[in-house]
Write a protein that holds these residues in place. Structure first.
Motif, PDB file in Angstrom:
ATOM      1  N   ALA A  31       0.664  -1.254  -0.044  1.00  0.00           N
ATOM      2  CA  ALA A  31       0.012  -0.054   0.090  1.00  0.00           C
ATOM      3  C   ALA A  31       0.882   1.129   0.137  1.00  0.00           C
ATOM      4  N   GLU A  32       1.855   1.428   0.730  1.00  0.00           N
ATOM      5  CA  GLU A  32       2.768   2.401   0.734  1.00  0.00           C
ATOM      6  C   GLU A  32       3.593   2.525  -0.375  1.00  0.00           C
ATOM      7  N   LYS A  89       3.307   6.200  -3.411  1.00  0.00           N
ATOM      8  CA  LYS A  89       4.125   7.005  -3.986  1.00  0.00           C
ATOM      9  C   LYS A  89       5.585   6.245  -3.823  1.00  0.00           C
ATOM     10  N   PRO A  90       5.745   5.376  -5.068  1.00  0.00           N
ATOM     11  CA  PRO A  90       6.962   4.578  -5.147  1.00  0.00           C
ATOM     12  C   PRO A  90       8.296   5.563  -4.852  1.00  0.00           C
ATOM     13  N   SER A  91       8.088   6.752  -5.133  1.00  0.00           N
ATOM     14  CA  SER A  91       9.689   7.699  -5.047  1.00  0.00           C
ATOM     15  C   SER A  91       9.609   8.139  -3.698  1.00  0.00           C
ATOM     16  N   ALA A 151      16.834   1.845   1.213  1.00  0.00           N
ATOM     17  CA  ALA A 151      17.112   1.066   2.158  1.00  0.00           C
ATOM     18  C   ALA A 151      15.646   0.043   2.454  1.00  0.00           C
ATOM     19  N   ALA A 152      14.506   0.699   2.518  1.00  0.00           N
ATOM     20  CA  ALA A 152      13.234   0.060   2.487  1.00  0.00           C
ATOM     21  C   ALA A 152      12.984  -0.791   1.483  1.00  0.00           C
ATOM     22  N   LEU A 153      13.235   0.036   0.175  1.00  0.00           N
ATOM     23  CA  LEU A 153      12.884  -0.582  -1.129  1.00  0.00           C
ATOM     24  C   LEU A 153      13.723  -1.980  -1.183  1.00  0.00           C
ATOM     25  N   CYS A 154      15.096  -2.023  -0.928  1.00  0.00           N
ATOM     26  CA  CYS A 154      16.068  -3.130  -1.270  1.00  0.00           C
ATOM     27  C   CYS A 154      15.671  -4.223  -0.203  1.00  0.00           C
ATOM     28  N   PHE A 186       4.845  -8.267  -6.630  1.00  0.00           N
ATOM     29  CA  PHE A 186       5.419  -7.151  -5.887  1.00  0.00           C
ATOM     30  C   PHE A 186       7.026  -7.005  -6.009  1.00  0.00           C
ATOM     31  N   GLN A 187       7.769  -8.356  -6.058  1.00  0.00           N
ATOM     32  CA  GLN A 187       8.895  -8.220  -5.944  1.00  0.00           C
ATOM     33  C   GLN A 187       9.283  -7.552  -7.482  1.00  0.00           C
TER      34      GLN A 187
END
Length: 143
Positions: A27-28, A32-34, A39-42, A53-54
Motif C-alpha cells: 500500500a505504501e 508513491k514509489p518515489s 533501504a526499505a525498497l531493497c 510485488f517483487q
C-alpha cells in the motif's frame, strides 16, 4: 539495576527493531514509489515472497540506478550496523554494571576491613547508639 542501565537496554532494542523493520508495504509503495527510501525498497525486494510485488520493487530499484547486488550489500551493511549498535549497547551496559558492583577482578591493593563496629560516624556501635565522633574516620590517625 539502575534506571540508566534499563534505559540503555531499551534504547538498544528500539534501535535494533527500527533498523530491522525498515521495509515497506504494498500500500505504501503503491501510493508513491518515489517516497520509499532505498533501504526499505531493497530490504523489501529481498524479503518479499510475492513475485508481482517483487517485480515492481526491482523495477523501482533499477529506475533509481541500482542493481540487486548493490541492494543486497546495502542490507548486509545495515544488519552489520544494527549488530554493532546492539553490541556497543550490551558492552556499555556490562561496563556500567561492573563499575557499580566492583566486578573488575582482583587487584594488588586489597583494602582491609575495619574489625569493629564504628568505621564511619553513621555506623551503629555495639550498644546500639550512633558512633559519631567515636568512629575510626573521625579519629586523627584512623584505625
Amino acid at each position: 539495576m539502575t534506571v540508566g542501565i534499563w534505559a540503555r537496554r531499551a534504547g538498544a532494542v528500539m534501535m535494533a527493531l527500527a533498523l530491522a523493520s525498515c521495509t515497506t508495504t504494498q500500500a505504501e509503495f503503491a501510493k508513491k514509489p518515489s517516497a520509499v527510501s532505498k533501504a526499505a525498497l531493497c530490504k523489501t525486494a529481498l524479503e518479499t515472497t510475492d513475485p508481482a510485488f517483487q517485480f515492481q520493487l526491482v523495477s523501482e530499484v533499477t529506475r533509481r540506478g541500482m542493481n540487486m547486488l548493490q541492494c543486497q550489500q546495502m542490507v548486509i551493511q545495515q544488519q552489520q550496523a544494527a549488530a554493532a549498535l546492539v553490541a556497543i549497547a550490551v558492552v556499555g551496559t556490562a561496563v556500567a554494571v561492573c563499575a557499580n558492583n566492583y566486578c573488575g577482578g582482583g587487584s594488588y591493593y586489597q583494602p582491609r576491613r575495619y574489625p569493629g563496629n564504628c568505621y564511619s560516624p553513621n555506623d551503629t556501635a555495639a550498644d546500639g547508639t550512633r558512633c559519631g565522633n567515636r568512629s575510626a574516620m573521625s579519629r586523627p590517625g584512623g584505625w
